[in-house]
Design a protein around this motif. Structure first.
Motif, short mmCIF file in Angstrom:
data_model
loop_
_atom_site.label_atom_id
_atom_site.label_comp_id
_atom_site.label_asym_id
_atom_site.label_seq_id
_atom_site.Cartn_x
_atom_site.Cartn_y
_atom_site.Cartn_z
N LEU A 108 12.29 -11.59 -37.80
CA LEU A 108 11.16 -11.66 -36.94
C LEU A 108 10.85 -13.23 -36.75
O LEU A 108 10.60 -13.45 -35.40
N GLN A 109 10.92 -14.15 -37.46
CA GLN A 109 10.76 -15.52 -37.29
C GLN A 109 11.63 -16.02 -36.35
O GLN A 109 11.55 -16.88 -35.80
N LEU A 110 12.96 -15.79 -36.75
CA LEU A 110 14.03 -16.30 -36.02
C LEU A 110 13.84 -15.94 -34.34
O LEU A 110 14.19 -16.63 -33.42
N LEU A 111 13.31 -14.79 -34.08
CA LEU A 111 13.17 -14.18 -32.74
C LEU A 111 11.95 -15.01 -32.10
O LEU A 111 11.26 -14.50 -31.20
N ARG A 112 11.05 -15.60 -32.93
CA ARG A 112 9.92 -16.04 -32.69
C ARG A 112 8.78 -14.84 -32.47
O ARG A 112 7.99 -15.10 -31.48
N LEU A 113 9.00 -14.07 -33.02
CA LEU A 113 7.84 -12.88 -32.87
C LEU A 113 6.69 -13.19 -34.20
O LEU A 113 7.17 -12.25 -35.33
N TYR A 114 6.06 -13.97 -34.14
CA TYR A 114 5.21 -14.35 -35.27
C TYR A 114 4.01 -13.39 -35.49
O TYR A 114 3.25 -13.26 -36.70
N ARG A 115 3.55 -12.82 -34.38
CA ARG A 115 2.20 -12.05 -34.50
C ARG A 115 2.42 -10.80 -33.93
O ARG A 115 3.53 -10.43 -33.03
N ILE A 116 1.64 -9.66 -33.93
CA ILE A 116 1.53 -8.32 -33.30
C ILE A 116 1.47 -8.76 -32.00
O ILE A 116 0.62 -9.55 -31.37
N ASN A 117 2.17 -8.02 -30.93
CA ASN A 117 2.09 -8.11 -29.54
C ASN A 117 2.77 -9.26 -29.13
O ASN A 117 2.58 -9.54 -27.97
#
Length: 248
Positions: A108-117
């Motif tokens: 999730l960090q690698l895909l830059r999805l740090y937070r919900i939504n």
């Protein structure tokens, strides 16, 4: 005795004042010339951008017509039209950090999805598909169409400049950071993302992760269940467009 008006009194102007006045006039003339040149360059650039946008519209419409024609041909021959495999995915994070194993958390960090939504565009290949497979319980993803990509960039698009989140207010910021790749305007950026062009990596990295809202009307199912089971997580293919439009 009346004063003699035949002689005119000359005012003395210091040489320093004359030099300063001359320098200011020179600066004003240079500034005016520079403004004229900037306006000419901007006018020429607008013409180039308009031609590119027109060319992209023709390309998108030609592709849409080809798909419609192939689908009709397949139907006429009592066959099925199988569209080519998608090259682009849009991934939206649904869950927080609680009870997430280290490996999915790192992905999730690698895909830059740090937070919900938070949402990002991902180029689909074997490596990224394997990564998405591991984080499938925590995200919703699918294949965005042109309308979704355009609305996301125009409405929620922010640039990542020196680690800062900068709004994309004009084409100058795009040209400054992506001009060396031939991307000088928003339509160039949209085209690069939609077609997954050779500079997709730089274009995607230039965009800050999209901060979406909760969907209008709320989520229809449980986030923990897969989409095909009536939930929200996992691959929803073209149905991701409806979710993103409700969250945009």
């Amino acid at each position: 005795m009346a004063p003699d008006h035949r002689f005119r009194v000359l005012r003395y102007v210091p040489e320093s004042v004359l030099k300063k006045r001359k320098a200011l006039e020179k600066v004003a003339a240079e500034r005016a010339q520079k403004t004229i040149e900037i306006r000419k360059a901007a006018k020429a650039k607008r013409a180039v951008i308009f031609k590119r946008a027109e060319q992209y519209v023709k390309e998108y419409r030609a592709k849409e017509r080809d798909e419609t024609r192939l689908r009709r041909q397949a139907k006429a021959n009592n066959s099925f039209y199988v569209p080519p495999e998608a090259k682009l995915a849009f991934v939206v994070r649904l869950k927080g950090i609680n009870k997430i194993a280290p490996k999915p958390r790192k992905i999730l960090q690698l895909l830059r999805l740090y937070r919900i939504n938070h949402g990002t565009f991902v180029k689909l290949n074997k490596a990224t598909l394997n990564m998405i497979q591991l984080i499938q319980p925590y995200v919703a993803w699918g294949y965005p169409n042109l309308k979704t990509v355009r609305e996301l960039i125009y409405k929620r698009g922010f640039a990542k400049v020196d680690g800062q989140r900068i709004p994309i207010q004009d084409n100058a910021i795009i040209e400054e950071h992506l001009g060396k790749f031939g991307i000088i305007c928003v339509e160039d950026l949209i085209h690069e993302i939609v077609t997954v062009g050779p500079n997709f990596k730089q274009s995607s990295a230039f965009l800050w992760p999209f901060k979406l809202s909760n969907p209008t009307g709320g989520f229809k199912g449980k986030k923990t269940n897969h989409f095909i089971e009536g939930g929200e997580a996992g691959n929803r293919e073209e149905f991701i467009n409806g979710l993103v439009q409700r969250m945009n």
